[in-house]
Scaffold this motif. Structure first.
Motif, short mmCIF file in Angstrom:
data_model
loop_
_atom_site.label_atom_id
_atom_site.label_comp_id
_atom_site.label_asym_id
_atom_site.label_seq_id
_atom_site.Cartn_x
_atom_site.Cartn_y
_atom_site.Cartn_z
N MET A 1 0.83 -1.19 0.00
CA MET A 1 0.00 0.00 0.00
C MET A 1 0.88 1.26 0.00
O MET A 1 2.01 1.25 0.44
CB MET A 1 -0.90 0.03 1.23
CG MET A 1 -1.98 -1.06 1.23
SD MET A 1 -3.10 -0.84 2.62
CE MET A 1 -4.15 -2.27 2.36
N ARG A 200 -7.77 7.82 2.06
CA ARG A 200 -8.24 6.73 2.91
C ARG A 200 -9.25 5.86 2.17
O ARG A 200 -9.31 4.65 2.40
CB ARG A 200 -8.84 7.30 4.19
CG ARG A 200 -7.82 8.09 5.01
CD ARG A 200 -8.30 8.40 6.41
NE ARG A 200 -7.40 9.34 7.06
CZ ARG A 200 -6.20 9.05 7.52
NH1 ARG A 200 -5.74 7.82 7.39
NH2 ARG A 200 -5.45 9.97 8.11
N GLN A 203 -7.13 3.63 0.14
CA GLN A 203 -6.50 2.63 1.00
C GLN A 203 -7.50 1.55 1.39
O GLN A 203 -7.17 0.36 1.43
CB GLN A 203 -5.95 3.31 2.25
CG GLN A 203 -4.75 4.21 2.00
CD GLN A 203 -3.53 3.45 1.55
OE1 GLN A 203 -3.30 3.28 0.35
NE2 GLN A 203 -2.74 2.98 2.47
N LEU A 204 -8.73 1.97 1.68
CA LEU A 204 -9.77 1.00 2.05
C LEU A 204 -10.08 0.08 0.89
O LEU A 204 -10.24 -1.13 1.06
CB LEU A 204 -11.03 1.74 2.50
CG LEU A 204 -12.23 0.86 2.89
CD1 LEU A 204 -11.86 -0.06 4.05
CD2 LEU A 204 -13.42 1.72 3.25
N ARG A 205 -10.15 0.65 -0.32
CA ARG A 205 -10.42 -0.17 -1.50
C ARG A 205 -9.31 -1.20 -1.71
O ARG A 205 -9.58 -2.39 -1.97
CB ARG A 205 -10.56 0.71 -2.73
CG ARG A 205 -10.97 -0.03 -4.00
CD ARG A 205 -10.89 0.86 -5.21
NE ARG A 205 -9.53 1.26 -5.50
CZ ARG A 205 -8.65 0.50 -6.15
NH1 ARG A 205 -9.00 -0.72 -6.57
NH2 ARG A 205 -7.44 0.93 -6.39
N LEU A 206 -8.05 -0.76 -1.59
CA LEU A 206 -6.93 -1.68 -1.76
C LEU A 206 -6.93 -2.75 -0.67
O LEU A 206 -6.63 -3.92 -0.95
CB LEU A 206 -5.62 -0.91 -1.74
CG LEU A 206 -5.38 0.07 -2.90
CD1 LEU A 206 -4.09 0.86 -2.68
CD2 LEU A 206 -5.34 -0.67 -4.23
N SER A 207 -7.27 -2.35 0.55
CA SER A 207 -7.31 -3.31 1.65
C SER A 207 -8.40 -4.35 1.41
O SER A 207 -8.19 -5.55 1.65
CB SER A 207 -7.56 -2.58 2.97
OG SER A 207 -7.69 -3.50 4.03
N GLN A 208 -9.56 -3.91 0.94
CA GLN A 208 -10.64 -4.85 0.66
C GLN A 208 -10.25 -5.80 -0.45
O GLN A 208 -10.56 -7.00 -0.39
CB GLN A 208 -11.91 -4.08 0.30
CG GLN A 208 -12.54 -3.36 1.48
CD GLN A 208 -13.73 -2.52 1.09
OE1 GLN A 208 -13.86 -2.09 -0.06
NE2 GLN A 208 -14.62 -2.28 2.02
N GLU A 209 -9.59 -5.28 -1.48
CA GLU A 209 -9.13 -6.15 -2.57
C GLU A 209 -8.14 -7.18 -2.04
O GLU A 209 -8.20 -8.36 -2.42
CB GLU A 209 -8.50 -5.32 -3.68
CG GLU A 209 -9.48 -4.52 -4.51
CD GLU A 209 -8.81 -3.80 -5.65
OE1 GLU A 209 -7.55 -3.87 -5.74
OE2 GLU A 209 -9.51 -3.18 -6.46
N GLN A 210 -7.22 -6.74 -1.19
CA GLN A 210 -6.23 -7.66 -0.64
C GLN A 210 -6.89 -8.73 0.23
O GLN A 210 -6.55 -9.91 0.14
CB GLN A 210 -5.20 -6.88 0.17
CG GLN A 210 -4.07 -7.75 0.72
CD GLN A 210 -3.02 -6.92 1.44
OE1 GLN A 210 -3.13 -5.70 1.53
NE2 GLN A 210 -2.00 -7.58 1.96
N ASN A 211 -7.85 -8.30 1.06
CA ASN A 211 -8.54 -9.26 1.91
C ASN A 211 -9.35 -10.26 1.09
O ASN A 211 -9.41 -11.45 1.40
CB ASN A 211 -9.47 -8.52 2.88
CG ASN A 211 -8.70 -7.75 3.93
OD1 ASN A 211 -7.54 -8.05 4.20
ND2 ASN A 211 -9.32 -6.75 4.50
N SER A 381 -18.11 -9.48 5.97
CA SER A 381 -17.04 -9.25 5.03
C SER A 381 -17.37 -9.67 3.63
O SER A 381 -16.78 -9.21 2.67
CB SER A 381 -15.79 -10.01 5.49
OG SER A 381 -16.03 -11.41 5.46
#
Length: 429
Positions: A1, A200, A203-211, A381
C-alpha cells in the motif's frame, strides 16, 4: 500500500484546466464590474478627494487591478503581492471607486490562503500583506487627522466624531482582512480534508481487494484439499482393484475383468475430479492435509440438525430421484449448505430456514433460504460468498445469492452432473 502522506506538510495540487478557465471568466466579470462602478462613481461625482485623476486613468487602474485575477489560482502568492501593490498605488492616486479594488484585494488574499502550494509561506505572506495594509491605513488616517477635521454636522452619538470615525475605519478594515484570511484558511483545510478522504478511500479499497484475494486463495486451498481427498480415495480403489486383477488374472478371468472395469470407471471419475483440481490450484499444495473421508450429501441432515439445535426451525427436502453424483460435486454442495447455514445462524436474525436439494436432469441444485433481514450480504465481510462462488465455479456451475423479495436471503448453487450415469460412472474418457 502507498505510504500515508504527512498531512501537516501537504501541498495543494495546481488548479485544473477547468478551474483556470473559471478564473479567466471571474477576472473578466470583476473587471466589467469595476469599470461599471468607476463610470457610475464619476457620473455621480461621488469623490472623496478633489485630486481624483481623469476618468481614463481611473478605468486603466480598474483594469490593471482586476486582470491579475486571471492567474489567481495558478500563481496565488504572486497575484496577492501584485494586487496589494497596485491597491496601494491606486489609493495613492485617489481614484474615485474604492469598492472594486477592495473586492479584488479580498479575492487575492483569499486565494493565496486557499490555493498556495506552500501553506506556511502563504500564511506569512498574508500576514505581511495585512500588516502593510494596516500601516497604509494608519498613514492615511494620520494624514487626515493632521489636516482640517471634517465637519460632522449631523453627529449625535456619545463619542467624539473623529474618534468614532477612526474606530469605524479600523473595525471595518479588521473585519474585511480577517474575513479574507479566515475564508482562505477554511478553503485550504477543506481541500486537505478532501485529499485525506480520497486517500483513505483508496486505501480502504486496496485493503478490501487484498482481503478478498486472501480469502479467495484460502478457499481455493480448502477446495484443493477436499478434492485431494476425493482423488486420493479413487486412486486407492484403483490400486486395490488393479492388484486384485493381477492376482486372479491367470485363474479367474471374469473376476479380473470386473476388477479392471472398476479401475477404468474409477479412473474416469478421477480425471473429472482432477480437472477441477487443476483449475483451482495456483500455489504449492498444503502439506498439512487431513485425508479423512470428505463429507457429502449424506451429511446434509447433520447440518440441518445442528441448525435446529441453534434454535432455528429448519425444513429439509430432497426433490427428484436421488442418484450418485461425483464426490467433488457432492462435497461442494455440502460446503455450500454448510456455509449458508452458518451465515444464517450468525448474521441473519432468522427464525425459519428452508434447505432444498434438487436432483435435476443434468445438475444437482442446493438452495438455502431464510426469513431474516435479507438486505445485505449474510456475513459482514462477504468472504463466505466469495468462497462459495469460487467453489461452484470450479465445477462450471452457477451460483446465486441475494436478498429475497420482502425479507430473507437466498443462496442457490447449481452444479452440473452431465456425463454421469445412474451408477456414478463418468461417461466420458
Amino acid at each position: 500500500m502507498t505510504t500515508e502522506p504527512i498531512w501537516s506538510e501537504w501541498r495543494r495540487p495546481p488548479p485544473t484546466p477547468t478551474q483556470r478557465r473559471q478564473d479567466i471568466a471571474t477576472a473578466l466579470a470583476v473587471a466589467a464590474g469595476a469599470v461599471a462602478m468607476t463610470v457610475l462613481t464619476n457620473s455621480m461625482g461621488a469623490f472623496t478627494s478633489d485630486k481624483t485623476p481623469h476618468l481614463t486613468e481611473q478605468l486603466a487602474w480598474s483594469v490593471a487591478l482586476t486582470i491579475p485575477l486571471i492567474l489567481r489560482r495558478r500563481y496565488p502568492m504572486i497575484v496577492m503581492l501584485l494586487v496589494g501593490a497596485l491597491f496601494i498605488a491606486a489609493q495613492s492616486r485617489q481614484i474615485g471607486d474604492n469598492f472594486s479594488p477592495s473586492v479584488v484585494l479580498f479575492f487575492a488574499i483569499f486565494t493565496a490562503g486557499g490555493w498556495a502550494p506552500n501553506h506556511r509561506a502563504a500564511t506569512y505572506a498574508r500576514i505581511g500583506v495585512i500588516v502593510v495594509m494596516f500601516a497604509w491605513l494608519g498613514l492615511a488616517l494620520t494624514g487626515l487627522l493632521a489636516g482640517p477635521k471634517p465637519a460632522f454636522e449631523d453627529a449625535a452619538g456619545p463619542l467624539d466624531p473623529v474618534l468614532a470615525w477612526v474606530l469605524y475605519s479600523l473595525g471595518l478594515n479588521l473585519l474585511y482582512f480577517l474575513s479574507a484570511y479566515f475564508f482562505g484558511e477554511l478553503t485550504w483545510l477543506a481541500a486537505r480534508r478532501l485529499a485525506e478522504l480520497e486517500f483513505r478511500t483508496e486505501q480502504l479499497r486496496l485493503s478490501q481487494e487484498q482481503n478478498t484475494r486472501g480469502a479467495l486463495v484460502a478457499e481455493r486451498m480448502r477446495i484443493a484439499r477436499d478434492l485431494h481427498d476425493v482423488v486420493a480415495h479413487h486412486v486407492s480403489v484403483m490400486g486395490i482393484q488393479a492388484g486384485a486383477a493381477r492376482r486372479v488374472l491367470d485363474t479367474d478371468r471374469d473376476l479380473a475383468r470386473t476388477a479392471l472395469e472398476t479401475v477404468e470407471q474409477t479412473a474416469r471419475t478421477s480425471i473429472g475430479e482432477l480437472r477441477g483440481l487443476l483449475g483451482v490450484l495456483r500455489a504449492e499444495a498444503d502439506t498439512g492435509t487431513d485425508v479423512s473421508a470428505a463429507p457429502g450429501l449424506e451429511q446434509v441432515p447433520d447440518l440441518v440438525a445442528n441448525a435446529r439445535s441453534a434454535g432455528l426451525v429448519v425444513e429439509h427436502g430432497t426433490y427428484g430421484e436421488p442418484r450418485p453424483v461425483p464426490p467433488g460435486v457432492a462435497l461442494s454442495a455440502y460446503r455450500v449448505v454448510q456455509e449458508a447455514l452458518t451465515n444464517v445462524v450468525k448474521h441473519a436474525a432468522a427464525t425459519k430456514v428452508d434447505v432444498r436439494v434438487r436432483y435435476l436432469d443434468t445438475a444437482l441444485e442446493v438452495e438455502v433460504t431464510d426469513d431474516g433481514r435479507g438486505r445485505s450480504a449474510p456475513n459482514g465481510s462477504g468472504f463466505g460468498l466469495v468462497g462459495m462462488r469460487e467453489r461452484v465455479s470450479v465445477h462450471g456451475g452457477e451460483f446465486e445469492a441475494g436478498p429475497r423479495r420482502g425479507s430473507g436471503y437466498l443462496v442457490r448453487a447449481s452444479l452440473p452432473t452431465s456425463g454421469v450415469d445412474q451408477s456414478g460412472k463418468d461417461g466420458g474418457a
